[in-house]
Design an enzyme around this catalytic site. Structure first.
Site, PDB file in Angstrom:
ATOM      1  N   PHE A 159     -23.423 -31.384 -12.601  1.00 13.07           N
ATOM      2  CA  PHE A 159     -23.128 -32.172 -11.355  1.00 13.07           C
ATOM      3  C   PHE A 159     -21.332 -32.127 -11.378  1.00 13.07           C
ATOM      4  O   PHE A 159     -20.993 -32.188 -12.533  1.00 13.07           O
ATOM      5  CB  PHE A 159     -23.539 -33.452 -11.804  1.00 13.07           C
ATOM      6  CG  PHE A 159     -23.319 -34.637 -10.742  1.00 13.07           C
ATOM      7  CD1 PHE A 159     -24.205 -34.388  -9.637  1.00 13.07           C
ATOM      8  CD2 PHE A 159     -22.436 -35.472 -10.750  1.00 13.07           C
ATOM      9  CE1 PHE A 159     -23.937 -35.446  -8.437  1.00 13.07           C
ATOM     10  CE2 PHE A 159     -22.311 -36.428  -9.816  1.00 13.07           C
ATOM     11  CZ  PHE A 159     -22.974 -36.426  -8.603  1.00 13.07           C
ATOM     12  N   ASP A 228     -25.807 -34.241 -21.134  1.00 11.27           N
ATOM     13  CA  ASP A 228     -25.840 -35.123 -19.935  1.00 11.27           C
ATOM     14  C   ASP A 228     -27.326 -35.047 -19.756  1.00 11.27           C
ATOM     15  O   ASP A 228     -27.980 -34.397 -19.279  1.00 11.27           O
ATOM     16  CB  ASP A 228     -24.938 -34.730 -18.961  1.00 11.27           C
ATOM     17  CG  ASP A 228     -24.901 -35.718 -17.732  1.00 11.27           C
ATOM     18  OD1 ASP A 228     -26.049 -36.498 -17.423  1.00 11.27           O
ATOM     19  OD2 ASP A 228     -24.144 -35.550 -16.836  1.00 11.27           O
ATOM     20  N   TYR A 253     -29.619 -45.540 -13.353  1.00 14.63           N
ATOM     21  CA  TYR A 253     -30.320 -45.974 -12.067  1.00 14.63           C
ATOM     22  C   TYR A 253     -31.037 -44.926 -11.657  1.00 14.63           C
ATOM     23  O   TYR A 253     -31.489 -45.102 -10.421  1.00 14.63           O
ATOM     24  CB  TYR A 253     -29.035 -46.222 -11.232  1.00 14.63           C
ATOM     25  CG  TYR A 253     -27.979 -45.274 -11.017  1.00 14.63           C
ATOM     26  CD1 TYR A 253     -28.066 -43.855 -10.484  1.00 14.63           C
ATOM     27  CD2 TYR A 253     -26.753 -45.543 -11.813  1.00 14.63           C
ATOM     28  CE1 TYR A 253     -26.851 -43.025 -10.527  1.00 14.63           C
ATOM     29  CE2 TYR A 253     -25.693 -44.534 -11.667  1.00 14.63           C
ATOM     30  CZ  TYR A 253     -25.767 -43.369 -10.905  1.00 14.63           C
ATOM     31  OH  TYR A 253     -24.811 -42.354 -11.078  1.00 14.63           O
ATOM     32  N   LYS A 254     -31.489 -43.879 -12.343  1.00 12.95           N
ATOM     33  CA  LYS A 254     -32.389 -43.103 -11.748  1.00 12.95           C
ATOM     34  C   LYS A 254     -33.851 -43.417 -12.357  1.00 12.95           C
ATOM     35  O   LYS A 254     -34.568 -44.255 -12.067  1.00 12.95           O
ATOM     36  CB  LYS A 254     -32.150 -41.537 -12.099  1.00 12.95           C
ATOM     37  CG  LYS A 254     -30.674 -41.184 -11.501  1.00 12.95           C
ATOM     38  CD  LYS A 254     -30.369 -39.574 -11.844  1.00 12.95           C
ATOM     39  CE  LYS A 254     -28.848 -39.160 -11.460  1.00 12.95           C
ATOM     40  NZ  LYS A 254     -28.679 -39.363  -9.971  1.00 12.95           N
ATOM     41  N   ARG A 402     -34.658 -32.086  -1.933  1.00 14.47           N
ATOM     42  CA  ARG A 402     -34.665 -32.387  -3.308  1.00 14.47           C
ATOM     43  C   ARG A 402     -35.789 -33.713  -2.999  1.00 14.47           C
ATOM     44  O   ARG A 402     -35.775 -34.517  -2.583  1.00 14.47           O
ATOM     45  CB  ARG A 402     -33.487 -32.907  -3.906  1.00 14.47           C
ATOM     46  CG  ARG A 402     -33.530 -32.671  -5.165  1.00 14.47           C
ATOM     47  CD  ARG A 402     -31.903 -33.071  -5.741  1.00 14.47           C
ATOM     48  NE  ARG A 402     -31.397 -34.368  -5.422  1.00 14.47           N
ATOM     49  CZ  ARG A 402     -30.813 -35.194  -6.177  1.00 14.47           C
ATOM     50  NH1 ARG A 402     -30.263 -34.676  -7.286  1.00 14.47           N
ATOM     51  NH2 ARG A 402     -30.789 -36.565  -5.805  1.00 14.47           N
TER      52      ARG A 402
END
Lengths: 430, 430
Positions: A159, A228, A253-254, A402
């Site tokens: 990312f 990560d 937050y995922k 996605r």
């Protein structure tokens, strides 16, 4: 149509047998199929009440007393300990706060310093000043004298923010940054490698990387492994302690459903904590934060990763969100996640004519996270149509659809519907 | 007792004439005298409803769509523009996010890089790589070649975290950190000075430093001025643009009432924005954050100070909290603040026998912030008694009673009561 009937019936059976199905009630959901929990997790039903209490009573009534009486001060470590079992960590090694980007910076600079401090990488020992030279005279000198371990390896498929921050960490510590794919890591490792920053699951393709093997290879080279976990924590077992990971970061937050931009976390393996030398040594990580001392003496433990005053509203919303995990086994979550993505691929293969989409996500379970990425022409347009029909995924530039599968609240009928709407949309657009 | 009657009557008159008195209704308060707004501002009455909307509707219902539809993505700059008039800044120069400590780090490293980039300090120009050397070969080298400006000056009386972070910024950029009191700054400045980090108001004594004169002196030496506004913003005029301040940081949970640990802010003077080279270049500061490019190209404007995903719950609570400032003049706030602290000193002088307490806060208005710090034996014990009687201040190690006066919700009767309770407490303890 026989396929359609068949898959609808299959979905019903899978849902009926799903031991996690009841967890859906712990969330606020509507009739949409929400396959974007890998971007922003849904709202846990208990969060609004918890947040209202923080605002009305803890802030509004107790005010400053809440730092002690409502446990505000200790929240970063306490909530870290709630995340710990989800990523295979014993208590006392995770601290919550700041963004993932900021935690990547802390972890990577600290890892480079560990590689530079002359200690064997597996043992403890106190943080020392990196050089013993007089720093009050003379011209500009770097904090570290020339060392052998002058390279940082970074996942070239990462990312973007991890790459940007790694570049900054390299620049500030006088190291060279070398982007390599995770597959290239074993060959790229050498006695020059200080630290390696890798993603457990690729945010774009959903590919799961081999954390145990890569960590072992990094250690064999005498370097430090920083992982990560943004796209794996809460979706599959991580095993940080078991695999001897040195440092790790992740967002909440995922799959952890902490809310938009909720604080990230930092894992520092217990044995390395005495050597964790933060580039952001804020007062919250001081051994005596209220001593107001001019000299910085870091606390012991995971609290060394703290920086400034913790963001209490967001942090306590996250704490409430983590309650949904009570009694939930991460192995059961992983089993359902694989069943969901398998079933989605089956439905897509059955409903969508061959050649219209191509999965970027690996087929082997050992290489798959909890999302399916489909490459498809006009992907941005297709996703708009899906969202309009209540199938919420996201688009990633330039041509990727996605779909994230959160086992806590996504069911098999959702999956079948998503594939069916996708097929119909592709049909209508061609 | 005549004094008591006299001062009670005086308080009544002052409250009756107070043009800001009605603002108290914009806050949730009880019968206590809350003199700790310089640590944690009281809850604005509109915040609970705003937060509930963020949680229920924006997160719970709109979910991922809120990044666009609820203005989540643009919140850091939008809320920065709401803070701007309170600190004398034109729009487009403040961005909200991260903690004060993290923003001190960004500001100080960026200031050192500006001092090093060869541009005249008053002009713009694009960020350039600090050295042009090949960085892929050879040993460990620092990012910057030896320069003349090798010193950072830091306020020796600063809140500890600023000093710790400044030490880290110095270490990572190969500079020497020199602690000096604000009074010593003019003499300490030289052609070696890269940047100076100062507090506008001393957190302990409440002393207001001369921002215009010190900034001018720093500029005369060709260095960059970084100001910490934690204890001044929202209590008195700052005049960032007027006085040509280069960079500034501040928290939002004191006089801005943003809530516990609410996000801090960073000011970068417009002319310097093209040269703002962040040590924390997260994806949120990229020119095309969703382009997912491997290369970092910073955006223009204040957004360069962004890092990771913004903490939405806390950020939008702050945005609501800033609504209490509508129609409020910061000059009127300052006038009332000085009247409150003057009246407190008068009441203390009248009620407390001489020698029992000593004010650390300067008498001249030009040197006074919005708090009074009283040195007193057994200060910790005294503060406990005050709090038990509904007079909420705080204790600062080792012997300081700290009373903050927030003009938006503190009145003159509160002040008289606080001084009276203090006098009675001191009497009962001796």
């Amino acid at each position: 149509m026989s396929d359609l009937t068949e898959l609808t019936v299959a979905a019903e059976k899978l849902d009926a047998a799903d031991e996690l199905a009841a967890l859906r009630e712990r969330f606020v959901l509507d009739d949409a199929v929400y396959l974007d929990g890998n971007s922003l997790g849904a709202l846990p039903a208990n969060v609004p009440g918890a947040v209202a209490d923080v605002v009305h009573r803890q802030w509004g009534e107790l005010r400053i007393r809440s730092w002690d009486e409502s446990g505000w001060w200790t929240a970063p470590e306490r909530i870290g300990d709630r995340i710990a079992p989800l990523v295979g960590a014993a208590p006392g090694q995770i601290v919550v706060g700041d963004s993932t980007s900021v935690n990547v910076f802390k972890a990577l600079v600290a890892a480079v310093r560990m590689a530079d401090d002359g200690e064997d990488r597996t043992t403890g020992g106190e943080v020392r000043t990196a050089d013993g030279e007089d720093r009050t005279t003379g011209g500009v000198r770097h904090e570290m004298t020339a060392g052998v371990r002058d390279e940082i390896l970074v996942d070239a498929t990462t990312f973007p923010t991890d790459g940007y921050i790694a570049e900054s960490a390299a620049r500030l510590t006088g190291r060279t940054l070398r982007p390599v794919t995770p597959a290239e890591v074993p060959d790229a490792l050498s006695s020059r490698t200080a630290a390696v920053l890798l993603n457990h699951v690729d945010y774009r393709t959903g590919r799961l990387h081999d954390l145990p093997a890569l960590t072992a290879a990094i250690h064999d080279a005498g370097a430090y492994a920083v992982w990560d976990l943004c796209h794996s924590a809460g979706a599959l077992p991580v095993g940080l302690d078991e695999h001897g990971v040195d440092l790790a970061v992740g967002c909440t937050y995922k799959y952890l459903n902490g809310g938009p931009g909720s604080p990230a976390y930092l894992y520092v393996r217990r044995a390395l904590q005495p050597r964790f030398d933060s580039p952001l040594p804020g007062w919250n990580s001081h051994a005596e934060p209220f001593g107001m001392s001019r000299e910085y003496h870091p606390t012991t433990g995971a609290g060394r990763g703290r920086v400034g005053t913790p963001d209490i509203l967001s942090m306590l919303a996250l704490e409430a969100a983590l309650e949904v995990w009570e009694g939930v086994s991460i192995d059961a979550v992983r089993a359902k996640s694989l069943a969901l993505t398998d079933f989605f691929l089956t439905c897509v293969a059955s409903y969508v004519p061959e050649g219209q989409v191509e999965s970027l996500t690996p087929i082997p379970h050992s290489e798959r996270g909890s999302q399916i990425a489909l490459r498809c022409p006009q992907a941005a347009e297709v996703m708009k149509h899906l969202i309009a029909q209540g199938v919420i995924g996201d688009f990633r530039h330039p041509d990727v659809l996605r779909f994230g599968f959160t086992p806590l609240y996504v069911g098999f009928a959702d999956v079948e519907r998503a594939a069916r709407v996708l097929a119909n949309t592709l049909k209508s657009l061609t």
